[in-house]
Design a protein around this motif. Structure first.
Motif, PDB file in Angstrom:
ATOM      1  N   MET A  27       0.829  -1.210   0.000  1.00 50.35           N
ATOM      2  CA  MET A  27       0.000   0.000   0.000  1.00 50.35           C
ATOM      3  C   MET A  27       0.862   1.257   0.000  1.00 50.35           C
ATOM      4  O   MET A  27       0.498   2.266  -0.610  1.00 50.35           O
ATOM      5  N   LYS A  29       3.644   1.384  -1.571  1.00 43.93           N
ATOM      6  CA  LYS A  29       4.050   1.468  -2.971  1.00 43.93           C
ATOM      7  C   LYS A  29       2.976   2.194  -3.777  1.00 43.93           C
ATOM      8  O   LYS A  29       3.281   3.012  -4.660  1.00 43.93           O
ATOM      9  N   GLY A  30       1.693   1.906  -3.463  1.00 41.07           N
ATOM     10  CA  GLY A  30       0.610   2.599  -4.137  1.00 41.07           C
ATOM     11  C   GLY A  30       0.606   4.086  -3.863  1.00 41.07           C
ATOM     12  O   GLY A  30       0.388   4.907  -4.768  1.00 41.07           O
ATOM     13  N   ILE A  46      -0.807   1.147 -12.128  1.00 37.92           N
ATOM     14  CA  ILE A  46      -1.864   1.009 -11.122  1.00 37.92           C
ATOM     15  C   ILE A  46      -2.471  -0.392 -11.177  1.00 37.92           C
ATOM     16  O   ILE A  46      -2.689  -1.035 -10.146  1.00 37.92           O
ATOM     17  N   LEU A  49      -0.162  -2.882  -9.640  1.00 39.26           N
ATOM     18  CA  LEU A  49      -0.179  -2.762  -8.186  1.00 39.26           C
ATOM     19  C   LEU A  49      -1.423  -3.425  -7.604  1.00 39.26           C
ATOM     20  O   LEU A  49      -1.331  -4.192  -6.626  1.00 39.26           O
ATOM     21  N   LEU A  50      -2.599  -3.143  -8.170  1.00 40.30           N
ATOM     22  CA  LEU A  50      -3.839  -3.716  -7.645  1.00 40.30           C
ATOM     23  C   LEU A  50      -3.845  -5.235  -7.789  1.00 40.30           C
ATOM     24  O   LEU A  50      -4.341  -5.939  -6.904  1.00 40.30           O
ATOM     25  N   LEU A 108      -6.257   6.668  -6.696  1.00 40.74           N
ATOM     26  CA  LEU A 108      -5.371   5.638  -6.156  1.00 40.74           C
ATOM     27  C   LEU A 108      -4.998   5.958  -4.718  1.00 40.74           C
ATOM     28  O   LEU A 108      -5.002   5.079  -3.846  1.00 40.74           O
ATOM     29  N   MET A 112      -5.779   3.590  -1.460  1.00 37.85           N
ATOM     30  CA  MET A 112      -4.722   3.093  -0.583  1.00 37.85           C
ATOM     31  C   MET A 112      -4.941   3.551   0.862  1.00 37.85           C
ATOM     32  O   MET A 112      -4.721   2.796   1.811  1.00 37.85           O
TER      33      MET A 112
END
Length: 274
Positions: A27, A29-30, A46, A49-50, A108, A112
């Motif tokens: 998170m 990183k997000g 994105i 990441l998700l 985003l 997060m």
């Protein structure tokens, strides 16, 4: 903003603690992607990441639920439901239709931040109890499972008196459950929940005021634990209560006893005398 994996997030199971720590890292990183200042389309980053967060959360929840199943943890069903909320939140977000790149970053960051808050509260209010709650029948074999024992005393007079009152309310719920002639079960449970919520808020405020007065460095962690407990009480699904009131009351008593005893023995007893 960086989300810290603090000491009050440690539940004492090495694998679970490490997986929680890694979820925080993902998170963060997000948040880094959201705050990197890049002006172009970040959809690919994105989505990656998700997908990583979804896959790792699935892996972690499976490990956690398998462990709880092995030790016959009484909160397994509740945990499964809460895990599903986290999964659904990740999967309901889509960035494919967000053409504005600044809006991608804003959304985003919002996601997060939401997930980090959810995870923190979940660890404090639910995961901290893994392996610490006896099965309900083990409480019930005692003559009075809701008795306030000497080992629960903190030495702070008003705190001990208020804890006794919380045990009294829990005992009231237990006696209500044991009375086979009880009518209007739903209304009775609602009355108990109202009393519990109101008195708990009063107790937590009194306790936090005391800790603030003595400048106790454990106050922030206490506030978070208290807030998570209140959030759980206020988040009760009334439809669940109405569906099977007595079954719900059994679960409520189990949670109250486990949380109270654990919180008093491992947190409140660390509060120094004035």
């Amino acid at each position: 903003m960086i989300f810290q994996f603090t000491d009050d997030c440690i539940i004492g199971n090495a694998q679970i603690d490490e997986e929680h720590r890694h979820l925080f890292e993902i998170m963060n990183k997000g948040i880094g992607i959201a705050d990197n200042g890049y002006a172009g389309d970040q959809y690919a980053a994105i989505k990656e990441l998700l997908d990583e967060l979804d896959d790792y959360a699935e892996q972690h929840f499976t490990h956690e639920e398998n462990y709880m199943e092995q030790i016959l943890d009484p909160e397994l069903i509740l945990q499964r439901n809460q895990h599903m909320i986290f999964r659904d939140k990740i999967r309901e977000w889509s960035f494919t239709d967000i053409d504005d790149y600044g809006e991608q970053q804003r959304v985003l960051r919002e996601l997060m931040e939401y997930l980090a808050r959810w995870l923190y509260h979940h660890i404090i209010s639910s995961d901290a109890m893994i392996g610490k709650l006896p099965k309900l029948e083990e409480w019930m074999v005692k003559e009075n499972p809701c008795e306030f024992l000497d080992e629960y005393c903190t030495g702070i007079s008003f705190v001990d008196e208020e804890h006794k009152e919380l045990f009294r309310i829990t005992d009231k719920a237990n006696k209500f459950l044991q009375n086979e002639f009880t009518y209007d079960v739903y209304d009775g449970i609602m009355d108990i929940l109202d009393e519990l919520r109101d008195y708990t808020k009063r107790h937590f405020k009194d306790e936090e005021d005391y800790m603030e007065r003595i400048q106790y460095d454990g106050l922030p962690a206490q506030r978070r634990a208290h807030a998570s407990f209140i959030e759980r009480i206020e988040g009760i699904d009334l439809n669940t209560v109405d569906g099977d009131p007595k079954l719900y009351l059994e679960s409520l008593i189990e949670f109250l006893l486990g949380w109270l005893i654990n919180h008093i023995l491992y947190t409140d007893k660390k509060i120094p005398l004035e």
